[in-house]
Write a protein that holds these residues in place. Sequence first.
Motif, PDB file in Angstrom:
ATOM      1  N   ALA A 175      -1.453  -0.822 -18.411  1.00  0.00           N
ATOM      2  CA  ALA A 175      -2.165  -0.538 -19.661  1.00  0.00           C
ATOM      3  C   ALA A 175      -2.705   0.892 -19.680  1.00  0.00           C
ATOM      4  O   ALA A 175      -2.555   1.602 -20.691  1.00  0.00           O
ATOM      5  CB  ALA A 175      -3.304  -1.537 -19.838  1.00  0.00           C
ATOM      6  N   ALA A 218      -0.716  -8.233 -24.036  1.00  0.00           N
ATOM      7  CA  ALA A 218      -1.248  -7.291 -23.054  1.00  0.00           C
ATOM      8  C   ALA A 218      -0.132  -6.687 -22.212  1.00  0.00           C
ATOM      9  O   ALA A 218      -0.280  -5.587 -21.661  1.00  0.00           O
ATOM     10  CB  ALA A 218      -2.258  -7.993 -22.146  1.00  0.00           C
ATOM     11  N   ASP A 265       0.070  -3.970 -13.646  1.00  0.00           N
ATOM     12  CA  ASP A 265      -0.627  -3.643 -14.890  1.00  0.00           C
ATOM     13  C   ASP A 265      -0.400  -2.160 -15.203  1.00  0.00           C
ATOM     14  O   ASP A 265      -0.646  -1.294 -14.364  1.00  0.00           O
ATOM     15  CB  ASP A 265      -2.116  -3.933 -14.728  1.00  0.00           C
ATOM     16  CG  ASP A 265      -2.908  -3.533 -15.970  1.00  0.00           C
ATOM     17  OD1 ASP A 265      -2.332  -3.631 -17.072  1.00  0.00           O
ATOM     18  OD2 ASP A 265      -4.070  -3.126 -15.835  1.00  0.00           O
ATOM     19  N   HIS A 304     -10.927   1.345 -22.060  1.00  0.00           N
ATOM     20  CA  HIS A 304     -10.373   0.700 -20.866  1.00  0.00           C
ATOM     21  C   HIS A 304     -11.134   1.124 -19.612  1.00  0.00           C
ATOM     22  O   HIS A 304     -11.500   0.289 -18.781  1.00  0.00           O
ATOM     23  CB  HIS A 304      -8.890   1.067 -20.732  1.00  0.00           C
ATOM     24  CG  HIS A 304      -8.178   0.314 -19.646  1.00  0.00           C
ATOM     25  ND1 HIS A 304      -7.439  -0.817 -19.895  1.00  0.00           N
ATOM     26  CD2 HIS A 304      -8.103   0.518 -18.304  1.00  0.00           C
ATOM     27  CE1 HIS A 304      -6.932  -1.277 -18.763  1.00  0.00           C
ATOM     28  NE2 HIS A 304      -7.326  -0.471 -17.789  1.00  0.00           N
ATOM     29  N   GLU A 314      -2.175 -13.691 -26.076  1.00  0.00           N
ATOM     30  CA  GLU A 314      -2.922 -12.494 -25.703  1.00  0.00           C
ATOM     31  C   GLU A 314      -2.383 -11.889 -24.413  1.00  0.00           C
ATOM     32  O   GLU A 314      -2.293 -10.667 -24.268  1.00  0.00           O
ATOM     33  CB  GLU A 314      -4.407 -12.843 -25.560  1.00  0.00           C
ATOM     34  CG  GLU A 314      -5.083 -13.166 -26.893  1.00  0.00           C
ATOM     35  CD  GLU A 314      -6.557 -13.474 -26.735  1.00  0.00           C
ATOM     36  OE1 GLU A 314      -7.026 -13.523 -25.574  1.00  0.00           O
ATOM     37  OE2 GLU A 314      -7.241 -13.648 -27.763  1.00  0.00           O
ATOM     38  N   GLU A 315      -2.010 -12.758 -23.480  1.00  0.00           N
ATOM     39  CA  GLU A 315      -1.431 -12.271 -22.222  1.00  0.00           C
ATOM     40  C   GLU A 315      -0.090 -11.588 -22.477  1.00  0.00           C
ATOM     41  O   GLU A 315       0.208 -10.541 -21.892  1.00  0.00           O
ATOM     42  CB  GLU A 315      -1.244 -13.445 -21.256  1.00  0.00           C
ATOM     43  CG  GLU A 315      -0.700 -13.035 -19.901  1.00  0.00           C
ATOM     44  CD  GLU A 315      -0.550 -14.230 -18.969  1.00  0.00           C
ATOM     45  OE1 GLU A 315       0.186 -14.103 -17.969  1.00  0.00           O
ATOM     46  OE2 GLU A 315      -1.169 -15.283 -19.232  1.00  0.00           O
TER      47      GLU A 315
END
Length: 372
Positions: free
Chosen positions: A298, A221, A296, A361, A217-218
């Motif tokens: 995202a 991501a 990050d 998000h 999952e990491e």
Amino acid sequence: MEFSLGEDQQSIIELSRKIFRDRYPADRPSPANVGLDRATWQVLADAGLLGLCLDEQHGGSGLELALLADVLEAQGLVLAPVPLLESSAAAQVLQRCGNAAVTGAWLADSVSGTRILGLALDGLVSADPRGQLQIQGDTATLDGTWDHVPYGRDLDAVLVVARTATGEPALVLVPTASAGVSIDEAWGSHALPWDQLQVKGASLDASLVLARGDAAEEALAWLVPLLLTGLSALQLGVVSEALERTARYTCERQQFKRPIASFQAVLHRAADGYIDREALRSTVWQAAWRLGQGRDAALQARAAKWWACEAGHRIGHSAQHLHGGIGSDLEYPIHRYFLWAKQIEFTLGGASQQLAQLGNHLATHQFEGFPL
């Protein structure tokens, strides 16, 4: 954010643009369904562009990941039929997650162009990864079907997302020569391979399971923003060239003894396209910069992908319309830019899906989206 480029970075961008321009001249004929251009792939390998952002110990150049966006933009300018984004992303995952025994051989061959890595885009952004994985000791058994494998028939290994017996996600590197692995032909709207991978009871070395559970999952991501940013950079090249070609055409094409570029309606539509392109450029740079800094990305990657969808749609249609009837002529290249723009627009989710993900998000990250 620092967007200025050093001499080495500028040299790499110029090199990539020269290679792509030399290999794909503007007046080349429109191809029908075509596969991987292996000759160009080897040229890219010899120039060091396949290992641009990999560590030097694997034969790479160890440069920032943000530089990949500039090379992808150069690819988009000429619509080069090579899986540069997918191969680079798979190699990055392998470097981050693979054990030394697997990583060393596959990455070295990937950088040299000897073997080609790729991705099954199916399942990367969905909540229900395709395929079932069972691990017993040193052996892993994999079953499943994955759609949307760019250049699948030309790949030596495909990175897929599967589920374990306990329901956890897993990232698996599947060698295409393995028993029980087959690839069925399919084509994207841009006339490039968009194949289907079928795996039936394939027995793999457990070391090819790169990550499971939280580790998978990491990795996802991090991988998904990389792919969204890369697609957006590719779209930036596509729409930039479409705009340039449209500007030249409208300056040359005359009606009523005047270039049609002098007509107000044409000017306004071209100006809107320019604004869209520059908005896409700024979001691509921000997302790429954050990825290059290990931050990050995202939120920024989805913002870039939203602009890639919107700008791709609007500029693609404007370029077609401003070319008039010749824009639909298969012997004239502008239609290829429209098809590529539409393919990129919907790969890994269209504009509405990106907005929904952005909303989710922001709803769960209270202070993101605001400068602090």
